[in-house]
Enzyme design. Structure first.
Site, PDB file in Angstrom:
ATOM      1  N   ASN A  12       0.866  -1.181   0.000  1.00  0.00           N
ATOM      2  CA  ASN A  12       0.000   0.000   0.000  1.00  0.00           C
ATOM      3  C   ASN A  12       0.902   1.231   0.000  1.00  0.00           C
ATOM      4  OD1 ASN A  12      -1.821   2.039   0.480  1.00  0.00           O
ATOM      5  ND2 ASN A  12      -2.231   1.455   2.615  1.00  0.00           N
ATOM      6  N   LYS A  14       0.100   4.274  -0.232  1.00  0.00           N
ATOM      7  CA  LYS A  14      -0.526   5.460   0.381  1.00  0.00           C
ATOM      8  C   LYS A  14      -0.260   6.705  -0.489  1.00  0.00           C
ATOM      9  CE  LYS A  14       0.200   3.309   4.825  1.00  0.00           C
ATOM     10  NZ  LYS A  14       0.103   3.441   6.254  1.00  0.00           N
ATOM     11  N   HIS A  98      -9.529   1.108   4.789  1.00  0.00           N
ATOM     12  CA  HIS A  98      -8.207   1.185   5.420  1.00  0.00           C
ATOM     13  C   HIS A  98      -8.294   2.052   6.660  1.00  0.00           C
ATOM     14  CE1 HIS A  98      -4.037   2.337   6.154  1.00  0.00           C
ATOM     15  NE2 HIS A  98      -3.730   1.183   5.589  1.00  0.00           N
ATOM     16  N   GLU A 100      -6.637   4.415   7.812  1.00  0.00           N
ATOM     17  CA  GLU A 100      -6.512   5.879   7.634  1.00  0.00           C
ATOM     18  C   GLU A 100      -7.801   6.473   7.067  1.00  0.00           C
ATOM     19  OE1 GLU A 100      -2.850   5.395   5.558  1.00  0.00           O
ATOM     20  OE2 GLU A 100      -2.033   4.648   7.442  1.00  0.00           O
ATOM     21  N   GLU A 170      -5.543  -5.286  10.402  1.00  0.00           N
ATOM     22  CA  GLU A 170      -4.499  -4.297  10.630  1.00  0.00           C
ATOM     23  C   GLU A 170      -4.782  -3.567  11.949  1.00  0.00           C
ATOM     24  OE1 GLU A 170      -2.462  -3.101   6.741  1.00  0.00           O
ATOM     25  OE2 GLU A 170      -4.264  -1.885   6.890  1.00  0.00           O
ATOM     26  N   GLY A 176       2.367   1.721  10.720  1.00  0.00           N
ATOM     27  CA  GLY A 176       3.328   2.819  10.592  1.00  0.00           C
ATOM     28  C   GLY A 176       4.031   3.181  11.889  1.00  0.00           C
ATOM     29  N   SER A 216       3.377  -2.664  10.223  1.00  0.00           N
ATOM     30  CA  SER A 216       4.834  -2.679  10.407  1.00  0.00           C
ATOM     31  C   SER A 216       5.489  -3.999   9.999  1.00  0.00           C
ATOM     32  CB  SER A 216       5.190  -2.299  11.850  1.00  0.00           C
ATOM     33  OG  SER A 216       4.730  -0.985  12.130  1.00  0.00           O
TER      34      SER A 216
HETATM   35  C1  PEP Z   1      -0.738  -0.176   5.840  1.00  0.00           C
HETATM   36  O1  PEP Z   1      -0.645   0.904   5.283  1.00  0.00           O
HETATM   37  O2  PEP Z   1      -1.719  -0.865   5.598  1.00  0.00           O
HETATM   38  C2  PEP Z   1       0.326  -0.590   6.763  1.00  0.00           C
HETATM   39  C3  PEP Z   1       0.195  -1.736   7.367  1.00  0.00           C
HETATM   40  O3  PEP Z   1       1.393   0.267   6.937  1.00  0.00           O
HETATM   41  P1  PEP Z   1       2.818  -0.107   7.613  1.00  0.00           P
HETATM   42  O4  PEP Z   1       3.283  -1.388   6.975  1.00  0.00           O
HETATM   43  O5  PEP Z   1       3.706   1.064   7.279  1.00  0.00           O
HETATM   44  O6  PEP Z   1       2.580  -0.276   9.072  1.00  0.00           O
END
Ligand code: PEP
Length: 254
Positions: A12, A14, A98, A100, A170, A176, A216
């Site tokens: 992803n 973003k 997602h 965010e 998630e 992040g 992460s």
């Molecule tokens: C994501 O954007 O879905 C995500 C898991 O980000 P990260 O891997 O940076 O934690």
């Protein structure tokens, strides 16, 4: 991992990269991709780059998706994009809900069923993202939150559609932040999600649905996460932006 469910590695991007960097990255990924028989790899890129990125990916098993959609076909929805528009510029899949979008853009649960329907009706493969916030985990509300998000997202999904649908667990506190859920925590939640799907759509659907982990993920923890029995892949943010961190994820050793 389970032999009947193909591992799915999704990046992803973003709101990152520019056009030149996005094209460099997709060319590199394409060049290192196998035949796609033993794993599925996809990137979810900014919508303005979908046409260019999907043109590079064409002819390879690499999937290219959008990070969001709007559920109406057309109309007065300034700034939004329909599933048909996303298909037209080469997307074959889409992220729905997602964290965010839920927590920064404040998208409500009740949009998720409509977005899932719009994706499937528009021939896009959706990944429904679910996950609890830190205070919800600390307050022992993880399963309650996930059940609410799953009920909303799946309220208009039929058992025969399950092979076109993916779920990504998630935990918001792991996205992040550099903090990864432990394999034990991930295993418990993935089992809960699979059981929920089985109770809602039948045992076969529960067995067939792919459930990814996101939060992460990096080359150092991918193997431990992928060896958790109910984990069928990973959704990766930060580590998907550079070949030296994304290639080891798509090439992880089974
Ligand atoms: C994501 O954007 O879905 C995500 C898991 O980000 P990260 O891997 O940076 O934690």
């Amino acid at each position: 991992m389970n032999e009947g469910r193909k591992p799915y590695i999704a990046g992803n991007w973003k709101m990152n990269l520019d056009r030149a960097k996005a094209l460099d990255l997709i060319k590199t990924i394409k060049g290192r991709l196998g035949d796609g028989n033993d794993r599925e790899v996809a990137v979810f890129c900014p919508s303005v780059y979908l046409a260019d990125v999907s043109a590079v990916a064409q002819g390879s098993p690499l999937g290219v998706g959008a990070q969001n959609l709007w559920f109406e076909r057309d109309g007065a929805y300034t700034g939004e994009l329909s599933s048909a528009m996303l298909r037209e510029v080469g997307a074959d899949r889409v992220l729905i809900g997602h964290s965010e979008r839920r927590h920064v853009l404040l998208e409500p649960d009740d949009w998720m069923a409509r977005k899932m329907r719009a994706a499937l009706d528009g021939s896009l493969l959706p990944i429904l993202c679910v996950g609890e916030k830190l205070e919800e985990r600390k307050g022992n509300r993880t399963e309650r939150v996930l059940k609410r998000q799953l009920e909303a997202g799946f309220s208009d999904i039929q058992a025969e559609e399950i092979r076109r649908v993916t779920i990504a667990y998630e935990p918001v506190w792991a996205i992040g932040t550099g903090e990864t859920a432990t394999p034990l925590q991930v295993g418990e939640v993935h089992k809960f999600i699979r059981r929920w799907v089985a109770s809602r759509l039948g045992a076969e659907a529960g067995e067939a649905i792919r459930v990814l982990y996101g939060g992460s993920v990096n080359p150092g923890n991918v193997k431990a996460l992928m060896s958790v029995p109910d984990v069928d892949g990973v959704l990766v943010g930060g580590a998907s932006l550079k070949p030296d961190t994304f290639l080891p994820l798509i090439e992880f050793d089974r």
